[in-house]
Scaffold this motif. Sequence first.
Motif, PDB file in Angstrom:
ATOM      1  N   UNK A 187      51.103  33.654  32.149  1.00 59.80           N
ATOM      2  CA  UNK A 187      52.322  32.793  32.721  1.00 59.80           C
ATOM      3  C   UNK A 187      53.156  32.332  31.526  1.00 59.80           C
ATOM      4  N   UNK A 218      48.893  40.695  38.629  1.00 63.36           N
ATOM      5  CA  UNK A 218      48.017  41.010  39.905  1.00 63.36           C
ATOM      6  C   UNK A 218      47.768  42.628  40.014  1.00 63.36           C
ATOM      7  N   UNK A 221      45.821  44.133  37.190  1.00 65.06           N
ATOM      8  CA  UNK A 221      44.469  43.834  37.368  1.00 65.06           C
ATOM      9  C   UNK A 221      43.473  44.644  38.375  1.00 65.06           C
ATOM     10  N   UNK A 225      40.622  46.943  38.049  1.00 58.00           N
ATOM     11  CA  UNK A 225      39.325  46.801  38.875  1.00 58.00           C
ATOM     12  C   UNK A 225      39.007  48.114  39.582  1.00 58.00           C
ATOM     13  N   UNK A 238      32.146  43.214  37.057  1.00 55.50           N
ATOM     14  CA  UNK A 238      33.523  43.357  36.814  1.00 55.50           C
ATOM     15  C   UNK A 238      34.294  42.363  37.422  1.00 55.50           C
ATOM     16  N   UNK A 239      33.729  41.596  38.366  1.00 50.94           N
ATOM     17  CA  UNK A 239      34.699  40.331  39.160  1.00 50.94           C
ATOM     18  C   UNK A 239      34.472  39.283  38.069  1.00 50.94           C
ATOM     19  N   UNK A 240      33.253  39.069  37.401  1.00 51.71           N
ATOM     20  CA  UNK A 240      32.962  38.068  36.559  1.00 51.71           C
ATOM     21  C   UNK A 240      33.595  38.168  35.377  1.00 51.71           C
ATOM     22  N   UNK A 242      36.996  39.717  34.996  1.00 49.93           N
ATOM     23  CA  UNK A 242      38.210  39.379  35.391  1.00 49.93           C
ATOM     24  C   UNK A 242      38.492  37.869  35.625  1.00 49.93           C
ATOM     25  N   UNK A 243      37.443  37.130  36.148  1.00 49.57           N
ATOM     26  CA  UNK A 243      37.595  35.816  36.502  1.00 49.57           C
ATOM     27  C   UNK A 243      37.608  35.003  35.042  1.00 49.57           C
ATOM     28  N   UNK A 244      36.945  35.466  34.110  1.00 48.09           N
ATOM     29  CA  UNK A 244      36.954  34.850  32.884  1.00 48.09           C
ATOM     30  C   UNK A 244      38.142  35.208  31.991  1.00 48.09           C
ATOM     31  N   UNK A 245      39.048  36.006  32.413  1.00 48.39           N
ATOM     32  CA  UNK A 245      40.249  36.158  31.598  1.00 48.39           C
ATOM     33  C   UNK A 245      41.196  35.090  31.358  1.00 48.39           C
ATOM     34  N   UNK A 247      44.504  32.867  31.680  1.00 47.12           N
ATOM     35  CA  UNK A 247      45.703  33.132  32.546  1.00 47.12           C
ATOM     36  C   UNK A 247      46.779  31.894  32.244  1.00 47.12           C
TER      37      UNK A 247
ATOM     38  N   UNK B  30      33.311  30.614  36.417  1.00 49.38           N
ATOM     39  CA  UNK B  30      33.605  30.393  34.976  1.00 49.38           C
ATOM     40  C   UNK B  30      32.683  29.459  34.117  1.00 49.38           C
ATOM     41  N   UNK B  49      44.734  39.681  44.343  1.00 52.40           N
ATOM     42  CA  UNK B  49      44.776  40.996  44.102  1.00 52.40           C
ATOM     43  C   UNK B  49      43.322  41.610  43.814  1.00 52.40           C
TER      44      UNK B  49
END
Lengths: 247, 370
Positions: A187, A218, A221, A225, A238-240, A242-245, A247, B30, B49
């Motif tokens: 953002x 969104x 990403x 994925x 791969x979820x883990x 993305x969640x760690x990126x 933001x 996290x 998403x």
Amino acid sequence: MLATQNSHTQQSAEYWHLVTDILSQAITGELVGMSNFATLCDSVDDVLEKMEAVEHANCERGHAEGFMAIAQKHQLEPVINLNGYYWKSVRECFLKYAAQKDFIGCIIIQEVMLECFAVSMYKDTGEALQNDIGELFLAISKEEEEHIEHSIDLLRAEMDKDPLAFFLKIEQIHKDCMTILGEWTAKSDLKGHCGVCKDSCMKESLHHAQLDLSVIRGNALNLYMKTLDRIGLPGQKTLQWIIQLPA
Amino acid sequence: MDHSAPRIDFALIGHQENWQKVEILVNTMRKMEGTEPLSLAAIKDIYPYIPPRKVFDITVNTLRGEPVQGIYVETFISPEHINIKHLQQNLSKVKAACICAASEGARIASLGGFTSIVLEAAGNPLQEVKNTFFTTGNTLTASFICKGIIKACEQKGKDIHQCKLLVVGSTGDIGSACVNYFAGVIHSLLLCARNNKQLQQQAASLQEKDINCQASVSLNALLPQADIIILVASSPVENWDTNLLKETVIICDAGYPKNIIRHLPVHLKQSIFCGGMGFISPGFYFTPKYMEDFYQYPCAGVSHGCLLESIVLSMEKKFEAFSTGRGNISKEKMEIILAMSKRNGIDVSPFFNTEEIWLSSPSPATTNYE
């Protein structure tokens, strides 16, 4: 005639500033892609792979030229800066793997990570702009999609050879490269000015073309994925990632 | 290389009921990697998403033999999109989740909560994918609701035969199962649903069988008579007049999301319980260990009946589309799944609501984890 619908008199100055910034990012990104494939040509020993790398570099050059030509047609002056923070970081990330003659690593960065963002962002931009510039973005998005398709087959075969080694490699590359793309699309500008936008960050002006950063990020990403899923990587892992990126 | 996954017993397909739960899930993931928590605003930007996928493994112990192994597949449907307005988008996500469950090798999968729309819809295209069977889980949910009502009446000293039962969402799959279960048992049925045509058809059908019933699309018109209320659907209770409720009413909240308690006056808070929930006495656990943060019930060992249905079926090695379509839940099937459930150590959960345990039976202290 879509091309004439959005003339300078019909759209605000803010709109054209935004379009200029979008073209700046696209041209710079394509030139980074061109440089990456050119580097790859030197990094591989196989003659066919060398030829393919040159072909891809030429393809990215063509995209950059297309964006430059349409900018000129609309009398826009995009900024081309391969040393801008994010693009330079992406390039350095690629060079790290190229230096190790890691052909697969280079393909993952260029044809999965960068192309997923390019395909998705070009599509969103193309649909929002609704003029000849938008049409060009949509056309190039389609072409870049072919690069992803090509890489999926290649990487799936690579994963079959040694699933664990492949998983560990792509996990490390994700951390190296996607963190940069995560910061770039956050953002706020997490690492200061990108060095490509003309004035302030274009992310604050996207609404002038009915674009929304959350949707753009969104969708990018989401495609990334889904591409990892198609290669055969475990969705839970791969979820883990993305969640760690950031933001 | 063979890309097909080794077989697992079951998959639970679900969604989060509110953003608070989403925030806990994301920040738990996290935290486990040592990353700072994300703001809810940042989570809202990415969560919808994410394509449907497995989030964690689940091991459930049984009283009969080896534990069963399964997975939880999240649809990543935004909590505010859990409604008919976003039907097409939701159907697409649920179908993708079903394909994910099949790709992960599940022999049977429950479609929890709102996701059951895929199996309740006409045409029913997803009974089986790649040898994975799908069930709405509605039969066990309905069984837990009905048995819970009976138990609650016993504990509150109510004679169920003298009670008037209001079912809100009476024409839906679970609602109609509850109506049929109590028809002829209860003093009279009060039926409420949004679709007046279906509602009147349901009432006419019951009246043909000499069942005492009254139907209205207006909840407030029926509230003053109700001794017991079952809220099945995401019920339109925002406009209900709680002053019309009897002081001694028992309310079973089996809808999504469970937020009815917010609308109740303080003196009635001990009258409402979350219905359709089961209690796994031999225990269960998640891998990775998300349970500590993610599990949010006030007593241990609790899960939704709809999710437990596929677990029970896998414990019984009955891999079949047990609950599909709409209006197919018979009293007999409810008794069958409940009997299977009980012999594996899974029964109606203790009575609790979103604020507290109401009546604790069976005792959560008997639960054995890991």
